[in-house]
Design an enzyme around this catalytic site. Sequence first.
Site, PDB file in Angstrom:
ATOM      1  CG  HIS A  16      46.792  17.885   5.425  1.00  0.00           C
ATOM      2  ND1 HIS A  16      45.654  17.411   4.803  1.00  0.00           N
ATOM      3  CD2 HIS A  16      47.637  16.813   5.472  1.00  0.00           C
ATOM      4  CE1 HIS A  16      45.807  16.137   4.491  1.00  0.00           C
ATOM      5  NE2 HIS A  16      47.004  15.748   4.895  1.00  0.00           N
ATOM      6  CG  ASP A  59      40.812  15.799   2.610  1.00  0.00           C
ATOM      7  OD1 ASP A  59      41.161  16.222   3.731  1.00  0.00           O
ATOM      8  OD2 ASP A  59      39.628  15.505   2.319  1.00  0.00           O
TER       9      ASP A  59
END
Length: 399
Positions: free
Chosen positions: A370, A374
Site C-alpha cells: 500500500h 493505492d
Amino acid sequence: MASEVKVPTLGESVSEATVGQWLKQPGEAVALDEPIASLETDKVAVEVPSPVAGVMGQQLVKEGDTVAVGAVIAVIDDAGSGAKAAPAAAPAAAAPVAAAPSVESTTLSPAVRRAVLEHGIDPAKVVGTGKDGRLTKEDVLEAAKKAGEAPAAPVAAPVAATPAAPGRHEERVKMTRLRQTIAKRLKEAQDTAAMLTTFNDVDMGEVMAMRERYRDLFEKKHGVRLGFMSFFTKAVALAARDIPAVNARIDGDEIVYHNYLDVSVAVSAPNGLVVPVVRNADSMGFAEIEKAIADLGKRAKDGTLTMEDMKGGTFTISNGGVFGGLMSTPIINPPQSAVLGLHRIEDRPVVRNGQIVIRPMMYLALSYDHRLIDGREAVTFLKTVKEAIEDPGRLLVDL
C-alpha cells in the site's frame, strides 16, 4: 592418488551452502562429472560433480553442515586402487542388508527417509523415479499404498519385531537452508511492506470452454497443454499496462517502473516453495508461456533449477488452486510490490440477467504494498484481470 572435491561457485553473492545429501558413499565407483553431493543454497539445490573418475573416498563433512565456496568436502581415490577394494566389500555387506534394511545407509533425503520409517518400506525394493533413479517421497507413498492393498504376508514379521516407542513422541528435524530463507523473506515482507489484500471472483466458464475447444489442436501444434496460467499471465500483462505501479518496486526513496513483465511463478519443489521467473512474459504468446512454465515446474520437481532461474521477477502469480485452496491472502515476494493468488474452481450459484445460475467460479486475491499501490489502483487492476478472463477475446484485441 586422491583428488579433492571442492564446493563450486554457487552464484552471485552466494558464499556458502548446506550439505543436503550425499549422493555417493565411500567405496562406490564415481564417473567424471557424476554428482556426488547435493548442496542447498538460499534459493536452489546445487549438485557437486566429481572432478575425476575413480572411487568415492572420505567424506570430510556431514549432511547438514555449512560449507563455504572453495572448501574441500570430499576426496576421490584413484580408480586403480579403490575400484578393486569396492567389489570385495560388497559380498560381506550383503548379509546384514538382507537381514534388515538400513535406512541410514541409503542415500535418502530427510523427507524420503521419514516416509520410509513411517510406512515401514524397504527402500531397496522400491524403484526410484527421481533424477538418476533416486527415490522420491511419492515413490515411497505409492509403495506403501500398494503394500496396503496386498494381502498380509509373513515377510511383515521383521517389521513387527522392531521395537517401537510407546505413547507420544516428538521428532526434531533441522530446517533446510531454503526453508530458513523462505521464513526469513516472508517475515521481512510482512515487516517492511504495508501489505493489504483485495478480493474478487471470476467466472471461468469462457476460458474453460476455449480450452476445451482448442485443447487437442493446441497440444498437437505446440507440444504442450493449454492451461489456465497462460490466460492469467496475459491478463496480468494487459492490466499492468494500465496500472504500472503493480509491476513496479520501491528502491529507497524512488519508485522503479518496468516496461517489461517478468513473472515469478510459485511452484512446489521437494524442499519447499520456489519462484522461478518467466522473463518478458508480456511479449510471449500462449504457447511460449505454457512451455516456459512447464519447463520450470519440471526442473523444480527434479531439483535442477539454477540461480539464474530465480533471479529478478517483477510480479508473482501463485496458484493455490492446484492444492484445493478456496481463498488465501498471499504474501508479497520482495522487492516486488504485488502478487496475484489463484484458487480452486468451484460451481457456485450466481445471478446472471436476473436469474440464479450455476457457474464455475474462482476467487482471486491481490496482495499489494500500500506504500506504492493505492486501493483504487489495486481494485482496478484486479477488475481488469477479471474482465479479461471472463471475456478472453480482450486478450487478443488489447482491451
